[in-house]
Design an enzyme around this catalytic site. Structure first.
Site, PDB file in Angstrom:
ATOM      1  N   MET A  37       0.838  -1.209   0.000  1.00 42.45           N
ATOM      2  CA  MET A  37       0.000   0.000   0.000  1.00 42.45           C
ATOM      3  C   MET A  37       0.873   1.258   0.000  1.00 42.45           C
ATOM      4  O   MET A  37       0.384   2.364   0.261  1.00 42.45           O
ATOM      5  CB  MET A  37      -0.940   0.011   1.205  1.00 42.45           C
ATOM      6  CG  MET A  37      -1.931  -1.159   1.159  1.00 42.45           C
ATOM      7  SD  MET A  37      -3.444  -0.846   2.075  1.00 42.45           S
ATOM      8  CE  MET A  37      -2.820  -0.571   3.710  1.00 42.45           C
ATOM      9  N   HIS A  44       9.385  -3.442   3.502  1.00 43.62           N
ATOM     10  CA  HIS A  44       9.041  -3.638   2.092  1.00 43.62           C
ATOM     11  C   HIS A  44      10.303  -3.903   1.266  1.00 43.62           C
ATOM     12  O   HIS A  44      10.306  -4.747   0.368  1.00 43.62           O
ATOM     13  CB  HIS A  44       8.345  -2.395   1.526  1.00 43.62           C
ATOM     14  CG  HIS A  44       7.046  -2.037   2.196  1.00 43.62           C
ATOM     15  ND1 HIS A  44       6.898  -0.914   2.977  1.00 43.62           N
ATOM     16  CD2 HIS A  44       5.835  -2.640   2.200  1.00 43.62           C
ATOM     17  CE1 HIS A  44       5.654  -0.840   3.417  1.00 43.62           C
ATOM     18  NE2 HIS A  44       4.981  -1.876   2.964  1.00 43.62           N
ATOM     19  N   GLN A  70     -10.306  -2.618   1.940  1.00 40.91           N
ATOM     20  CA  GLN A  70      -9.859  -3.273   3.167  1.00 40.91           C
ATOM     21  C   GLN A  70      -9.865  -2.351   4.376  1.00 40.91           C
ATOM     22  O   GLN A  70      -9.421  -2.743   5.450  1.00 40.91           O
ATOM     23  CB  GLN A  70      -8.487  -3.925   2.973  1.00 40.91           C
ATOM     24  CG  GLN A  70      -7.323  -2.961   2.834  1.00 40.91           C
ATOM     25  CD  GLN A  70      -6.056  -3.689   2.433  1.00 40.91           C
ATOM     26  OE1 GLN A  70      -5.929  -4.197   1.315  1.00 40.91           O
ATOM     27  NE2 GLN A  70      -5.081  -3.761   3.333  1.00 40.91           N
ATOM     28  N   SER A 194       6.389  -0.516  10.164  1.00 40.12           N
ATOM     29  CA  SER A 194       5.049  -0.420   9.599  1.00 40.12           C
ATOM     30  C   SER A 194       4.872   0.977   9.025  1.00 40.12           C
ATOM     31  O   SER A 194       5.395   1.953   9.587  1.00 40.12           O
ATOM     32  CB  SER A 194       4.006  -0.644  10.709  1.00 40.12           C
ATOM     33  OG  SER A 194       2.739  -0.181  10.293  1.00 40.12           O
TER      34      SER A 194
HETATM   35  P1  AMP Z   1       1.488  -2.932   3.392  1.00 40.99           P
HETATM   36  O1  AMP Z   1       2.080  -1.874   2.530  1.00 40.99           O
HETATM   37  O2  AMP Z   1       1.413  -2.561   4.833  1.00 40.99           O
HETATM   38  O3  AMP Z   1       0.212  -3.491   2.834  1.00 40.99           O
HETATM   39  O4  AMP Z   1       2.533  -4.129   3.347  1.00 40.99           O
HETATM   40  C1  AMP Z   1       2.911  -4.712   2.133  1.00 40.99           C
HETATM   41  C2  AMP Z   1       3.657  -5.996   2.424  1.00 40.99           C
HETATM   42  O5  AMP Z   1       4.820  -5.703   3.199  1.00 40.99           O
HETATM   43  C3  AMP Z   1       2.814  -6.981   3.236  1.00 40.99           C
HETATM   44  O6  AMP Z   1       3.043  -8.292   2.740  1.00 40.99           O
HETATM   45  C4  AMP Z   1       3.356  -6.797   4.623  1.00 40.99           C
HETATM   46  O7  AMP Z   1       3.207  -7.932   5.445  1.00 40.99           O
HETATM   47  C5  AMP Z   1       4.818  -6.521   4.344  1.00 40.99           C
HETATM   48  N1  AMP Z   1       5.428  -5.830   5.483  1.00 40.99           N
HETATM   49  C6  AMP Z   1       4.993  -4.707   6.092  1.00 40.99           C
HETATM   50  N2  AMP Z   1       5.775  -4.407   7.149  1.00 40.99           N
HETATM   51  C7  AMP Z   1       6.742  -5.366   7.199  1.00 40.99           C
HETATM   52  C8  AMP Z   1       7.850  -5.632   8.059  1.00 40.99           C
HETATM   53  N3  AMP Z   1       8.134  -4.850   9.098  1.00 40.99           N
HETATM   54  N4  AMP Z   1       8.615  -6.707   7.800  1.00 40.99           N
HETATM   55  C9  AMP Z   1       8.333  -7.527   6.757  1.00 40.99           C
HETATM   56  N5  AMP Z   1       7.308  -7.340   5.907  1.00 40.99           N
HETATM   57  C10 AMP Z   1       6.519  -6.278   6.120  1.00 40.99           C
END
Ligand code: AMP
Length: 308
Positions: A37, A44, A70, A194
Site C-alpha cells: 500500500m 518492504h 480493506q 510499519s
Molecule cells: P502494506 O504496505 O502494509 O500493505 O505491506 C505490504 C507488504 O509488506 C505486506 O506483505 C506486509 O506484510 C509486508 N510488510 C509490512 N511491514 C513489514 C515488516 N516490518 N517486515 C516484513 N514485511 C513487512
C-alpha cells in the site's frame, strides 16, 4: 522518460498505471511480485530484495495501491501515508523494475460487485476487529495476481493472518503462484516496521516497542515448556498491563488455523499475535512459538538453551 539514477541508489523503476501496459511489459518474462500500500520502508525493501533474488533475469513488480476495500468506515483510509516518489526511489534501490500504481476506478470500475471471502482463518483476530477487512484484502490480492500473473509473490509475516488468508485463497482457487512469506523486519528496539509508524513520534515509537517485548515474554514462557493458553497469554499481559496509553485489542496464542485452544500442542505453526491501539494508532505484531533450539526470531537476544 525515466529519471537518471541517483548515485548509489539504483535506477528508478518504470511507473505503470494501466493494466494493459503492465501486461505488455511483462510478456514472456519470469515475474516476482510484491503487493504493497506504499509508504515503503525497510520491511518492504526486504520483500523486494527477496523478489529480486528469486528472478535474477526476470522482472520484479511492486504494486502501490491503497485499497479502499480493506478499510472500515472509521479507519485511516484518507490519512494513510502516501509518498509515491519516495516509494519509487526505495523500490528501485531494492531491485524493482516496475512500480504498478493503478487508480481506484481502474481497480474498481462502476458497478464492481465481486468479492472473495475466505472463511474460517479470516474470522478471528483482525477478522473480528475489522469486519470485511480480509474480504477486501483477498479481493484486491486476487485482482493484482490476475493482473501481474507472477511466478512468485512475496508477503510479510508481519501480517501473519493476512499471509495465511492469501495462502488459503491461492490453494483453494488453484492459483498458479508461489506464495513466499518473509520474516518481520524490526527497529533495534524490537518495534515491527510499519507504514503506520509514521503516525508516531520517536518517543511514541520507543514506547510502542512494548508490544514486541510482550510477544517475547510469551515466547520465553513457551520455550520454558508452558503450553497452557491462559498462562502463555498472561506472560504477555504482565508486560502490557504496566503500559499507560495502551488499549489492547487482542493478545492471542493460536495454531495454524488461527484459532486458540486451551492447551497448545507442538504445532510448529503456533504463533502469538497482538493488536493494540497506542497514541491513536492501531498496531499489530506477532512472533513464532517454538522450543529454544528452533526459535528463529532474529531480534531475540536470549541465549540459546540446549535441550536437557
Ligand atoms: P502494506 O504496505 O502494509 O500493505 O505491506 C505490504 C507488504 O509488506 C505486506 O506483505 C506486509 O506484510 C509486508 N510488510 C509490512 N511491514 C513489514 C515488516 N516490518 N517486515 C516484513 N514485511 C513487512
Amino acid at each position: 522518460m525515466t529519471a537518471p539514477p541517483e548515485p548509489g541508489v539504483g535506477p528508478q523503476p518504470t511507473l505503470i498505471t494501466d493494466p494493459a501496459d503492465l501486461r505488455a511489459a511483462l510478456r514472456g518474462q519470469a515475474v516476482a511480485f510484491v503487493p504493497t500500500m506504499g509508504a515503503l520502508h525497510e520491511g518492504h525493501a526486504t520483500l523486494i530484495r527477496e523478489a529480486r533474488s528469486a528472478v535474477p533475469g526476470g522482472r520484479v513488480v511492486v504494486s502501490v495501491f491503497v485499497n479502499p476495500l480493506q478499510f472500515g468506515p472509521h479507519e485511516d483510509l484518507s490519512r494513510y501515508p502516501r509518498d509515491l516518489e519516495g516509494d519509487r526511489r526505495l523500490a528501485g534501490a531494492a531491485g524493482a523494475d516496475l512500480l504498478f500504481h493503478p487508480d481506484v476506478p481502474t481497480m474498481y470500475p462502476d458497478g464492481f460487485s465481486t468479492s472473495v471471502s475466505v472463511s474460517g482463518i479470516s474470522e478471528p483476530l483482525d477478522g473480528a476487529s475489522r469486519p470485511g477487512h480480509f474480504t477486501g484484502v483477498a479481493t484486491v490480492v486476487l485482482k493484482l495476481l490476475n493482473l501481474v500473473r507472477p511466478d512468485a509473490a512475496f508477503f510479510g509475516e508481519k501480517d501473519w493472518q493476512q499471509l495465511a488468508v492469501v495462502r488459503r485463497m491461492v490453494r483453494d482457487l488453484n492459483l498458479n503462484v508461489d506464495v513466499r512469506g518473509v520474516p518481520t523486519v524490526r527497529e533495534t528496539s524490537g518495534l515491527a516496521l510499519s507504514s503506520r509508524n509514521a503516525y508516531l513520534s520517536p518517543e511514541q515509537r520507543a514506547q510502542a516497542a512494548v508490544l514486541s517485548r510482550a510477544l517475547q515474554a510469551v515466547q520465553a514462557a513457551y520455550a520454558r515448556g508452558e503450553r497452557r493458553r491462559a498462562a502463555l497469554r498472561q506472560a504477555g499481559l504482565d508486560v502490557l498491563n504496566a503500559t499507560p496509553d495502551l488499549t489492547l485489542d487482542y493478545l492471542s496464542v493460536v495454531g495454524s488455523d488461527m484459532h486458540e485452544r486451551e492447551i497448545m500442542d507442538s504445532d510448529s505453526m503456533n504463533r502469538v499475535l497482538v493488536a493494540a491501539r497506542m497514541f491513536g494508532v492501531r498496531l499489530i505484531d506477532n512472533m513464532p512459538l517454538a522450543p529454544p533450539a528452533t526459535l528463529s526470531q532474529p531480534t531475540l537476544s536470549s541465549p540459546t538453551v540446549s535441550p536437557a
